[in-house]
Design a protein around this motif. Structure first.
Motif, PDB file in Angstrom:
ATOM      1  N   GLY A  41      33.514 -92.494 -48.752  1.00  0.00           N
ATOM      2  CA  GLY A  41      33.955 -91.894 -47.506  1.00  0.00           C
ATOM      3  C   GLY A  41      33.144 -92.275 -46.287  1.00  0.00           C
ATOM      4  O   GLY A  41      33.331 -91.695 -45.209  1.00  0.00           O
ATOM      5  N   LYS A  42      32.249 -93.236 -46.436  1.00  0.00           N
ATOM      6  CA  LYS A  42      31.374 -93.610 -45.327  1.00  0.00           C
ATOM      7  C   LYS A  42      31.675 -95.025 -44.828  1.00  0.00           C
ATOM      8  O   LYS A  42      32.492 -95.743 -45.403  1.00  0.00           O
ATOM      9  CB  LYS A  42      29.908 -93.526 -45.779  1.00  0.00           C
ATOM     10  CG  LYS A  42      29.491 -92.156 -46.278  1.00  0.00           C
ATOM     11  CD  LYS A  42      29.423 -91.151 -45.152  1.00  0.00           C
ATOM     12  CE  LYS A  42      29.061 -89.758 -45.633  1.00  0.00           C
ATOM     13  NZ  LYS A  42      27.706 -89.691 -46.210  1.00  0.00           N
ATOM     14  N   GLY A  43      30.967 -95.413 -43.765  1.00  0.00           N
ATOM     15  CA  GLY A  43      31.085 -96.773 -43.269  1.00  0.00           C
ATOM     16  C   GLY A  43      30.273 -97.739 -44.124  1.00  0.00           C
ATOM     17  O   GLY A  43      29.742 -97.373 -45.170  1.00  0.00           O
ATOM     18  N   LEU A  44      30.191 -98.975 -43.657  1.00  0.00           N
ATOM     19  CA  LEU A  44      29.468-100.012 -44.383  1.00  0.00           C
ATOM     20  C   LEU A  44      28.080-100.207 -43.790  1.00  0.00           C
ATOM     21  O   LEU A  44      27.931-100.255 -42.567  1.00  0.00           O
ATOM     22  CB  LEU A  44      30.220-101.343 -44.314  1.00  0.00           C
ATOM     23  CG  LEU A  44      31.361-101.548 -45.302  1.00  0.00           C
ATOM     24  CD1 LEU A  44      32.514-100.615 -45.039  1.00  0.00           C
ATOM     25  CD2 LEU A  44      31.830-102.997 -45.246  1.00  0.00           C
ATOM     26  N   THR A  45      27.084-100.354 -44.675  1.00  0.00           N
ATOM     27  CA  THR A  45      25.727-100.643 -44.250  1.00  0.00           C
ATOM     28  C   THR A  45      25.394-102.079 -44.623  1.00  0.00           C
ATOM     29  O   THR A  45      25.535-102.460 -45.786  1.00  0.00           O
ATOM     30  CB  THR A  45      24.731 -99.690 -44.938  1.00  0.00           C
ATOM     31  OG1 THR A  45      25.069 -98.342 -44.583  1.00  0.00           O
ATOM     32  CG2 THR A  45      23.308 -99.989 -44.514  1.00  0.00           C
ATOM     33  N   SER A  46      24.956-102.856 -43.651  1.00  0.00           N
ATOM     34  CA  SER A  46      24.611-104.243 -43.912  1.00  0.00           C
ATOM     35  C   SER A  46      23.325-104.314 -44.725  1.00  0.00           C
ATOM     36  O   SER A  46      22.327-103.677 -44.382  1.00  0.00           O
ATOM     37  CB  SER A  46      24.433-105.004 -42.591  1.00  0.00           C
ATOM     38  OG  SER A  46      24.053-106.336 -42.835  1.00  0.00           O
ATOM     39  N   LEU A  47      23.358-105.080 -45.816  1.00  0.00           N
ATOM     40  CA  LEU A  47      22.186-105.244 -46.677  1.00  0.00           C
ATOM     41  C   LEU A  47      21.480-106.575 -46.416  1.00  0.00           C
ATOM     42  O   LEU A  47      20.281-106.622 -46.178  1.00  0.00           O
ATOM     43  CB  LEU A  47      22.591-105.163 -48.144  1.00  0.00           C
ATOM     44  CG  LEU A  47      23.184-103.840 -48.621  1.00  0.00           C
ATOM     45  CD1 LEU A  47      23.659-103.965 -50.056  1.00  0.00           C
ATOM     46  CD2 LEU A  47      22.175-102.715 -48.492  1.00  0.00           C
ATOM     47  N   LEU A  48      22.262-107.650 -46.504  1.00  0.00           N
ATOM     48  CA  LEU A  48      21.691-108.978 -46.348  1.00  0.00           C
ATOM     49  C   LEU A  48      22.728-109.895 -45.717  1.00  0.00           C
ATOM     50  O   LEU A  48      23.911-109.788 -46.013  1.00  0.00           O
ATOM     51  CB  LEU A  48      21.271-109.564 -47.704  1.00  0.00           C
ATOM     52  CG  LEU A  48      20.051-108.942 -48.385  1.00  0.00           C
ATOM     53  CD1 LEU A  48      19.961-109.397 -49.839  1.00  0.00           C
ATOM     54  CD2 LEU A  48      18.776-109.324 -47.647  1.00  0.00           C
ATOM     55  N   LEU A  49      22.248-110.795 -44.868  1.00  0.00           N
ATOM     56  CA  LEU A  49      23.085-111.825 -44.264  1.00  0.00           C
ATOM     57  C   LEU A  49      22.492-113.177 -44.641  1.00  0.00           C
ATOM     58  O   LEU A  49      21.297-113.407 -44.417  1.00  0.00           O
ATOM     59  CB  LEU A  49      23.105-111.672 -42.747  1.00  0.00           C
ATOM     60  CG  LEU A  49      23.748-112.796 -41.941  1.00  0.00           C
ATOM     61  CD1 LEU A  49      25.250-112.801 -42.148  1.00  0.00           C
ATOM     62  CD2 LEU A  49      23.411-112.670 -40.463  1.00  0.00           C
TER      63      LEU A  49
END
Lengths: 110, 113
Positions: A41-49
Motif C-alpha cells: 500500500g505504499k510508494g516505491l523507495t529507490s534502493l540502487l541505481l
C-alpha cells in the motif's frame, strides 16, 4: 517494447539467509537500471541505481549487478532480516521511461 | 529536504465526482510521471511530462488528464470518477541526465463507490 521479468515471483527465507533476486530484460539498449522496494500500500523507495556503464552498485547489505549484454541484473541482500520483507521491483530505463517487472515478493521468517 | 509529495493519501468518493490528485516535488526535476497500480499488480505509466507545458499520455489508456504549469507541480484530474478508477496512483520525478534516478511519492489510494 522492453519486457522485464523478475524471478522468482515470491519467496520465503529464514532470517540470516542471503537473498538473490533476478531480473531479466529483452532490450539491452538501456540508460540505467534501478531497484526499488515497495511495502504494501505504499510508494516505491529507490534502493540502487546502476548506470549502463557500470557492472555493480553496493549500498550496505545490498549489492546489485548488471550484465547488459545478457540482459540481466541481480540484487543480493546479505544476512536478511524480517524488516527486509517487501516487494522488490526492477525497472529498466530506456529513453527516460521506466519499464517495470512485476516484482519479487519477499518474506523473511524470524 | 528534497522530496516528492502526494495529497490526499487516501480518498473515497462517489461516482460522477470530479477529483484532482496533487503531486509536488522540491528537487527541481523537469521529468515527472504518473503511474497506476492495482493491488499486487505491476505499475502502468499513464502520463508523463518533460517540463513546463509539456504533457504526454503513457502506455496505459486513462480517462484522466494532467497539467504542468509549474516545474514542481503535476496534478492529475478525473472529470467524472467511476468505480473502474479505483486504484493506487503513484507520482514520480526523475533527475537530470547523468543522475537519472527516479523518485516516487507515497501514493494516493483512490476508491470510487
Amino acid at each position: 517494447k522492453q519486457e522485464v521479468t523478475q524471478i522468482p515471483a515470491a519467496l520465503s527465507v529464514p532470517e540470516g539467509e542471503n537473498l538473490v533476486l533476478n531480473c531479466s530484460f529483452t532490450d539491452s539498449a538501456i540508460y540505467n537500471l534501478q531497484w526499488f522496494r515497495q511495502d504494501p500500500g505504499k510508494g516505491l523507495t529507490s534502493l540502487l541505481l546502476i548506470q549502463s556503464s557500470q557492472r555493480e552498485q553496493t549500498s550496505g547489505r545490498l549489492n546489485a549487478s548488471l550484465d547488459k549484454s545478457s540482459g540481466r541484473s541481480t540484487l543480493y541482500i546479505a544476512a536478511s532480516q524480517p524488516g527486509d520483507s517487501a516487494t522488490y521491483l526492477c525497472a529498466v530505463n530506456g529513453n527516460n521511461r521506466l519499464a517495470f517487472g512485476k516484482g519479487n515478493q519477499v518474506v523473511v521468517i524470524p | 529536504e528534497a522530496d516528492i509529495y502526494q495529497t490526499p493519501r487516501y480518498l473515497v468518493i462517489g461516482t460522477g465526482k470530479k477529483i484532482t490528485l496533487e503531486c509536488s516535488q522540491t528537487m527541481g526535476h523537469d521529468k515527472m510521471y504518473w503511474y497506476q497500480q492495482d493491488p499486487g499488480m505491476e505499475l502502468h505509466l499513464i502520463h508523463y511530462s518533460y517540463g513546463v507545458n509539456s504533457t504526454e499520455k503513457g502506455d496505459l489508456s486513462s480517462e484522466s488528464t494532467v497539467s504542468r504549469i509549474r516545474t514542481e507541480h503535476f496534478p492529475l484530474t478525473l472529470e467524472s470518477a467511476r468505480p473502474s478508477h479505483t486504484s493506487q496512483y503513484l507520482c514520480a520525478s526523475r533527475g537530470p541526465p547523468g543522475d537519472n534516478e527516479q523518485f516516487f511519492g507515497p501514493g494516493t489510494r483512490l476508491t470510487v463507490l
